[in-house]
Design a protein around this motif. Structure first.
Motif, short mmCIF file in Angstrom:
data_model
loop_
_atom_site.label_atom_id
_atom_site.label_comp_id
_atom_site.label_asym_id
_atom_site.label_seq_id
_atom_site.Cartn_x
_atom_site.Cartn_y
_atom_site.Cartn_z
N ALA B 219 -22.99 -21.94 25.48
CA ALA B 219 -24.12 -22.19 26.39
C ALA B 219 -25.43 -21.84 25.69
CB ALA B 219 -23.96 -21.36 27.66
N PHE B 220 -25.43 -20.73 24.94
CA PHE B 220 -26.63 -20.33 24.21
C PHE B 220 -26.98 -21.39 23.16
CE2 PHE B 220 -28.99 -17.84 21.06
CZ PHE B 220 -29.95 -17.31 21.88
N ALA B 221 -25.94 -21.89 22.47
CA ALA B 221 -26.18 -22.93 21.46
C ALA B 221 -26.78 -24.16 22.11
CB ALA B 221 -24.86 -23.28 20.78
N PHE B 222 -26.28 -24.53 23.29
CA PHE B 222 -26.82 -25.70 24.00
C PHE B 222 -28.27 -25.48 24.38
CE2 PHE B 222 -22.60 -27.62 25.74
CZ PHE B 222 -22.27 -27.96 24.45
N TRP B 223 -28.58 -24.25 24.79
CA TRP B 223 -29.99 -23.95 25.13
C TRP B 223 -30.88 -24.14 23.92
CZ3 TRP B 223 -32.81 -24.25 29.02
CH2 TRP B 223 -32.39 -23.85 30.28
N MET B 224 -30.44 -23.60 22.78
CA MET B 224 -31.25 -23.71 21.56
C MET B 224 -31.44 -25.17 21.19
SD MET B 224 -32.09 -20.69 20.84
CE MET B 224 -32.01 -20.19 22.54
N TYR B 225 -30.34 -25.94 21.28
CA TYR B 225 -30.42 -27.38 21.00
C TYR B 225 -31.43 -28.04 21.93
CZ TYR B 225 -29.17 -32.25 21.67
OH TYR B 225 -29.24 -33.60 21.84
N THR B 226 -31.33 -27.71 23.24
CA THR B 226 -32.23 -28.32 24.22
C THR B 226 -33.68 -28.02 23.87
OG1 THR B 226 -30.54 -27.97 25.89
CG2 THR B 226 -32.74 -28.46 26.67
N ILE B 227 -33.97 -26.76 23.56
CA ILE B 227 -35.36 -26.40 23.27
C ILE B 227 -35.86 -27.15 22.04
CG2 ILE B 227 -36.88 -24.49 22.65
CD1 ILE B 227 -35.04 -22.66 24.27
N ALA B 228 -35.02 -27.20 20.98
CA ALA B 228 -35.44 -27.88 19.76
C ALA B 228 -35.73 -29.36 20.04
CB ALA B 228 -34.36 -27.74 18.69
N VAL B 229 -34.82 -30.01 20.75
CA VAL B 229 -34.97 -31.44 21.00
C VAL B 229 -36.17 -31.71 21.90
CG1 VAL B 229 -33.88 -33.43 22.06
CG2 VAL B 229 -32.55 -31.92 20.65
N VAL B 230 -36.33 -30.86 22.92
CA VAL B 230 -37.43 -31.07 23.87
C VAL B 230 -38.78 -30.89 23.17
CG1 VAL B 230 -38.56 -30.08 25.87
CG2 VAL B 230 -36.13 -30.59 25.94
N LEU B 231 -38.85 -29.87 22.30
CA LEU B 231 -40.11 -29.66 21.58
C LEU B 231 -40.43 -30.86 20.70
CD1 LEU B 231 -39.96 -25.90 20.58
CD2 LEU B 231 -41.34 -26.97 22.35
N ALA B 232 -39.40 -31.38 20.02
CA ALA B 232 -39.62 -32.55 19.16
C ALA B 232 -40.11 -33.73 19.99
CB ALA B 232 -38.33 -32.90 18.43
N ARG B 233 -39.50 -33.89 21.18
CA ARG B 233 -39.87 -35.02 22.03
C ARG B 233 -41.30 -34.86 22.54
NH1 ARG B 233 -35.20 -35.04 25.45
NH2 ARG B 233 -33.87 -36.08 23.94
N VAL B 234 -41.66 -33.61 22.89
CA VAL B 234 -43.02 -33.37 23.39
C VAL B 234 -44.03 -33.63 22.28
CG1 VAL B 234 -44.59 -31.56 24.14
CG2 VAL B 234 -42.38 -31.78 25.22
N ARG B 235 -43.69 -33.26 21.04
CA ARG B 235 -44.61 -33.51 19.94
C ARG B 235 -44.90 -35.00 19.78
NH1 ARG B 235 -45.48 -30.20 15.15
NH2 ARG B 235 -44.63 -31.78 13.78
N THR B 236 -43.86 -35.81 19.86
CA THR B 236 -44.06 -37.25 19.76
C THR B 236 -44.92 -37.76 20.91
OG1 THR B 236 -41.73 -37.14 19.21
CG2 THR B 236 -42.75 -39.30 19.14
N ASP B 237 -44.63 -37.21 22.09
CA ASP B 237 -45.36 -37.61 23.29
C ASP B 237 -46.85 -37.26 23.15
OD1 ASP B 237 -45.49 -38.81 25.71
OD2 ASP B 237 -44.89 -37.06 26.88
N ILE B 238 -47.12 -36.08 22.59
CA ILE B 238 -48.51 -35.65 22.41
C ILE B 238 -49.23 -36.64 21.49
CG2 ILE B 238 -49.99 -33.90 21.34
CD1 ILE B 238 -48.05 -31.78 22.31
N LEU B 239 -48.58 -36.96 20.37
CA LEU B 239 -49.22 -37.89 19.42
C LEU B 239 -49.50 -39.23 20.10
CD1 LEU B 239 -47.35 -37.42 16.03
CD2 LEU B 239 -49.50 -36.44 16.79
N GLU B 240 -48.55 -39.68 20.92
CA GLU B 240 -48.72 -40.99 21.54
C GLU B 240 -49.83 -40.97 22.57
OE1 GLU B 240 -44.92 -42.57 22.65
OE2 GLU B 240 -45.88 -44.17 23.79
N ARG B 241 -49.87 -39.91 23.38
CA ARG B 241 -50.85 -39.89 24.46
C ARG B 241 -52.25 -39.55 23.98
NH1 ARG B 241 -49.38 -37.37 30.10
NH2 ARG B 241 -47.13 -37.31 29.94
N GLU B 242 -52.35 -38.75 22.91
CA GLU B 242 -53.66 -38.32 22.44
C GLU B 242 -54.09 -39.15 21.23
OE1 GLU B 242 -54.88 -34.61 23.57
OE2 GLU B 242 -53.92 -35.66 25.22
N ARG B 243 -53.57 -40.37 21.15
CA ARG B 243 -53.79 -41.10 19.90
C ARG B 243 -55.25 -41.39 19.63
NH1 ARG B 243 -50.88 -44.29 23.27
NH2 ARG B 243 -52.00 -46.02 24.26
N GLU B 244 -56.10 -41.29 20.68
CA GLU B 244 -57.53 -41.52 20.48
C GLU B 244 -58.20 -40.28 19.87
OE1 GLU B 244 -58.59 -44.51 21.35
OE2 GLU B 244 -56.68 -45.08 22.28
#
Lengths: 219, 256
Positions: B219-244
């Motif tokens: 369960a702890f491993a899944f949490w760590m995986y979730t956090i890593a993946v979510v952060l990566a996804r948010v980073r992409t989202d930030i670049l896309e939304r703030e592209r200006e």
């Protein structure tokens, strides 16, 4: 104000009665397809009757939901309602109430006929009507949130079903459970009380949530 | 006015500056490798315990070992929905863009874990119950949870304006989270075949502690995986939304 809104909704709907009739006919057709697809034996049909009628009611309700706000959205009336001094949730509530009068009540009224077609009689049939009477307003109330959230969205109709059908599950479970319980000679007080509780809960929260959704989609 | 407000708020709560996508982007970038490493290490430890240390079950044989994936995945599927709804609520109430992005980034991972729980459950059900699928309460409510995730993701995808998409799907997540317990209990009263919860907060666990350890590690491993993946996804989202924004243009041209 409230009565004025209701009157307006009803007048508009009655000027175009085919809209109301379409979802009612849809309900009848869907139910009539089951004996053709499953089996014409009454013993089989009796077992599935509450589920079939209720699932058809969910679908018929959803079919008419997509029109709940879309006409007023298209001609700009909804914007006027948003900036009107009256609370938006009250406006939304009167629209939902009108929707239930025009889509829910006809289903309740025609359900004994369909129930008899599927071999229901006596107490289970009465219970079916009672559950529809308590359950269909919940469907309209929850559905209004979905209708507001899919307003002006491409592919809104299909999306609406994806958003709303999972939320209809508790109503479906207890409504069909009540009919089944009465059919096997038990008491259905618990299920009926829970349905009534859902109705009260939905009455408190759904108009407010649907109004919030409208504000998000119109801002 | 907003700048002044932000500075005074940042003085009292220094970490609040990370609610600004510009500050969060590099922080997330630094955090991702750590969480990825933790996820890999704990998955390896967890799988080792599950396969080599945990004893064979006297009734279910080796097939019970799928539990070490199945149960943590089911936990995650429910936790993530609640976490997602919390982020959505924060985003709606305080109008924090980053919070909306987090909610959106959590949804696909939550849906994947829900699917994983159903899939592994089917494989576990076959040897123990003799069927891949039964209309049991927990299976059914997990399936409905999957539908709720899919509804959230589809609504978000269907609305073009990202701001409106985030707010609309956020409201849906809140409506969903109120309904999750109602759906869970209605389905439970409707039909129950699933074994009772083997792990409960209120009573002592009914299984060997080594099995519990393996599940906790997974369960702890899944949490760590979730956090890593979510952060990566948010980073992409930030670049896309703030592209200006100037900093995004600089960042992209620097790394490209």
């Amino acid at each position: 104000m409230w009565r004025g809104m209701l009157q307006r909704e009803l007048t508009l709907a009655l000027r175009r009665p085919q809209d109301v009739l379409t979802s009612l006919i849809f309900f009848v057709i869907v139910v009539s397809l089951f004996p053709l697809g499953v089996s014409p034996q009454l013993s089989v049909l009796q077992g599935i009757a509450p589920g079939v009628i209720w699932v058809a009611a969910l679908l018929a309700n959803m079919l008419s939901l997509s029109r709940l706000f879309s006409d007023d959205f298209r001609d700009g009336t909804l914007e006027q309602m948003l900036i009107a001094p009256q609370p938006l949730s009250l406006v939304v509530f009167s629209k939902i109430f009108a929707h239930w009068l025009l889509s829910g009540v006809p289903l309740v009224l025609i359900s004994p006929l369909l129930g008899m077609q599927l071999g229901l009689a006596g107490d289970p049939l009465k219970m079916l009507m009672l559950t529809l009477l308590l359950g269909t307003p919940v469907l309209s109330l929850i559905g209004a949130i979905g209708a507001a959230l899919t307003l002006g969205v491409r592919g809104g109709g299909v999306l609406l079903s994806l958003l709303i059908l999972p939320l209809y599950v508790p109503v479906l479970i207890f409504a069909t459970g009540a009919v089944d319980a009465v059919g096997s000679g038990f008491d259905a007080d618990a299920q009926v009380s829970l349905l009534a509780a859902f109705l009260v809960l939905a009455l408190c929260f759904a108009p407010w949530a649907a109004a919030a959704a409208l504000r998000i989609m119109m801002e | 006015m907003s700048a002044e407000y932000a500075t005074s708020a940042e003085k009292s709560l220094p970490w609040l500056k990370f609610a600004n996508p510009r500050n969060f982007y590099p922080l997330a970038g630094k955090m991702i490798p750590w969480f990825t490493a933790l996820a890999i290490i704990f998955t390896l430890i967890g799988l080792y315990i599950s396969f080599f240390v945990a004893p064979t079950d006297y009734k279910q044989g080796e097939s019970y070992r799928i539990m070490f994936i199945h149960v943590p995945a089911a936990w995650m599927s429910m936790f993530i929905y609640i976490v997602m709804a919390c982020y959505a609520a924060i985003g709606l109430i305080w109008n924090i863009k980053l919070s909306d992005m987090m909610a959106g980034a959590l949804a696909p991972t939550g849906a994947i874990f829900t699917f994983l729980a159903l899939w592994t459950g089917a494989f576990w059900g076959r040897p123990t119950w003799g069927a891949y699928w039964v209309w049991d309460a927990r299976l059914t409510s997990e399936l409905i949870l999957l539908f709720l995730y899919l509804g959230f993701i589809s609504l978000r995808a269907a609305i073009d304006d990202p701001r409106r998409a985030a707010r609309a799907s956020g409201l849906l997540a809140l409506v969903g989270v109120i309904n999750v317990p109602i759906i869970y209990y209605s389905v439970k009263w409707w039909n129950t075949l699933h074994q009772g919860a083997s792990v409960s907060v209120t009573e002592s666990p009914k299984m060997a502690s080594i099995m519990l350890t393996a599940m906790a590690v997974m369960a702890f491993a899944f949490w760590m995986y979730t956090i890593a993946v979510v952060l990566a996804r948010v980073r992409t989202d930030i670049l896309e939304r703030e592209r200006e924004a100037v900093w995004v243009v600089e960042e992209v041209s620097r790394t490209a």
